[in-house]
Write an enzyme that holds these catalytic residues in place. Structure first.
Site, PDB file in Angstrom:
ATOM      1  N   LEU A 205       0.877  -1.172   0.000  1.00 37.34           N
ATOM      2  CA  LEU A 205       0.000   0.000   0.000  1.00 37.34           C
ATOM      3  C   LEU A 205       0.912   1.220   0.000  1.00 37.34           C
ATOM      4  CD1 LEU A 205      -2.695  -0.955   2.692  1.00 37.34           C
ATOM      5  CD2 LEU A 205      -2.968  -0.984   0.202  1.00 37.34           C
ATOM      6  N   ASP A 206       0.603   2.197  -0.857  1.00 37.19           N
ATOM      7  CA  ASP A 206       1.445   3.399  -0.849  1.00 37.19           C
ATOM      8  C   ASP A 206       1.274   4.131   0.474  1.00 37.19           C
ATOM      9  OD1 ASP A 206      -0.674   5.540  -1.108  1.00 37.19           O
ATOM     10  OD2 ASP A 206      -1.085   4.441  -2.956  1.00 37.19           O
ATOM     11  N   ALA A 207       2.146   5.064   0.734  1.00 38.60           N
ATOM     12  CA  ALA A 207       2.187   5.713   2.043  1.00 38.60           C
ATOM     13  C   ALA A 207       0.863   6.377   2.404  1.00 38.60           C
ATOM     14  CB  ALA A 207       3.315   6.743   2.081  1.00 38.60           C
ATOM     15  N   GLU A 208       0.141   6.904   1.425  1.00 32.77           N
ATOM     16  CA  GLU A 208      -1.098   7.624   1.707  1.00 32.77           C
ATOM     17  C   GLU A 208      -2.322   6.718   1.780  1.00 32.77           C
ATOM     18  OE1 GLU A 208      -1.142  10.906   2.549  1.00 32.77           O
ATOM     19  OE2 GLU A 208       1.002  10.467   2.557  1.00 32.77           O
ATOM     20  N   THR A 209      -2.176   5.465   1.399  1.00 31.04           N
ATOM     21  CA  THR A 209      -3.304   4.527   1.436  1.00 31.04           C
ATOM     22  C   THR A 209      -3.323   3.795   2.768  1.00 31.04           C
ATOM     23  OG1 THR A 209      -3.216   4.219  -0.961  1.00 31.04           O
ATOM     24  CG2 THR A 209      -4.382   2.551   0.309  1.00 31.04           C
TER      25      THR A 209
END
Length: 341
Positions: A205-209
């Protein structure tokens, strides 16, 4: 003394009929001797005889008793009928039987399937497979580390060295166990006892997800969950700016051309709508990088917030953000079954 019976017909005494007179007045009816001797009152005698079953032929048993079972009743419990004869081979003739092993029902109970008694019933009903063979004998012994056991098609995980966790990743956390730049990572949320376990995170998961990440040391499961051929579905909640024009969901289901090819969602559902914001649930099995964000960018609705809520049969539910929980045995079984393990 001689005057006591004066005026009374022979065979009668004190108003009570003798044995020869008991059936008088009832031609063609043979009374069964039930121990009842009469009262002298005809109406009372007829009622008592009816209650005792006198004069009625003995009937054959019917219902549960006719099948050798017990009478159904509140005090006696349900009917018990004999089990159908089984044609399976003796336990010691089965290939997976190991006389030095552990009884199959005990292994199942230890794995959290059910009580040992219920596990025995499952075996007798043919619901258990060992190395692909249906077992119907209670005497089977196995070595848990050497066999594969399935119950109703769901595999039991018997290797206690394999660990499975669900992590609810907060926004801003990097999907790595450690980060050389000092940014918050998954390892920051592991307890001391988990830091000694070599765990993999399934997917990224990307950092913002935010949302669900699986952590495990089961390498085969990790490979299958991340391999495109198994098409494990993933569910996301997506918040975007509204209003949203008609046809966006249909467009995403049909497929949208992105820079790395056509991508589409399996389902698209509107969850909530507030002034200026829309919450959508999408399900897709694509493992492409940042595919959800890129799909919504392509239709003109950049993502404001993105949360993964489910991977295959595993749900996040109301798990607190930043927490890590151990997967239950049934959850592990369903997860393994979803990728053919």
């Amino acid at each position: 003394g001689d005057a006591r019976g004066a005026g009374r017909p022979t065979g009668e005494r004190s108003g009570r009929p003798t044995g020869d007179a008991r059936g008088a007045g009832r031609p063609g009816e043979a009374r069964r001797d039930s121990g009842y001797r009469g009262t002298g009152n005809p109406a009372a005698d007829r009622y008592a005889a009816k209650k005792s079953g006198a004069g009625k032929p003995r009937q054959k048993p019917s219902g549960p008793r006719a099948f050798g079972g017990e009478r159904f009743g509140k005090d006696l419990g349900p009917v018990r009928r004999p089990k159908a004869a089984r044609t399976s081979r003796p336990a010691d003739e089965l290939d997976m039987h190991n006389p030095d092993g552990v009884r199959l029902q005990k292994v199942m109970a230890s794995a959290g399937v059910a009580s040992r008694r219920v596990c025995e019933e499952m075996i007798l009903d043919g619901r258990v497979e060992v190395d692909g063979t249906i077992v119907r004998e209670l005497g089977v012994r196995v070595v848990p580390s050497e066999v594969s056991i399935h119950v109703d098609g769901m595999r039991l995980q018997l290797n206690e060295d394999l660990k499975y966790y669900v992590f609810n990743k907060p926004r801003g956390v990097i999907s790595t166990m450690e980060d050389p730049e000092g940014r918050p990572s998954i390892g920051n949320f592991l307890k001391n006892k988990n830091k000694n376990e070599r765990l993999f995170h399934v997917g990224r998961l990307d950092a913002e997800t935010e949302g669900l990440l699986l952590l495990t040391n089961d390498g085969e499961l990790t490979n299958r969950l991340t391999h495109p051929s198994y098409e494990v579905p993933k569910t996301y909640y997506v918040q975007v700016r509204g209003p949203m024009g008609p046809g966006i969901g249909a467009q995403m289901k049909e497929g949208i051309e992105l820079e790395d090819g056509i991508s589409k969602v399996d389902s698209f559902k509107l969850i909530d709508s507030t002034p200026g914001h829309i919450l959508v649930e999408v399900v897709l099995h694509s493992g492409k990088n940042r595919v959800v964000r890129r799909l919504f960018d392509a239709v003109g609705h950049p993502v404001e917030r993105l949360v993964r809520t489910q991977i295959g049969p595993i749900r996040l539910n109301d798990q607190r953000q930043g927490s890590i929980r151990v997967l239950g045995r049934q959850e592990v079984g369903h997860l393994l079954a979803s990728v053919g393990l």
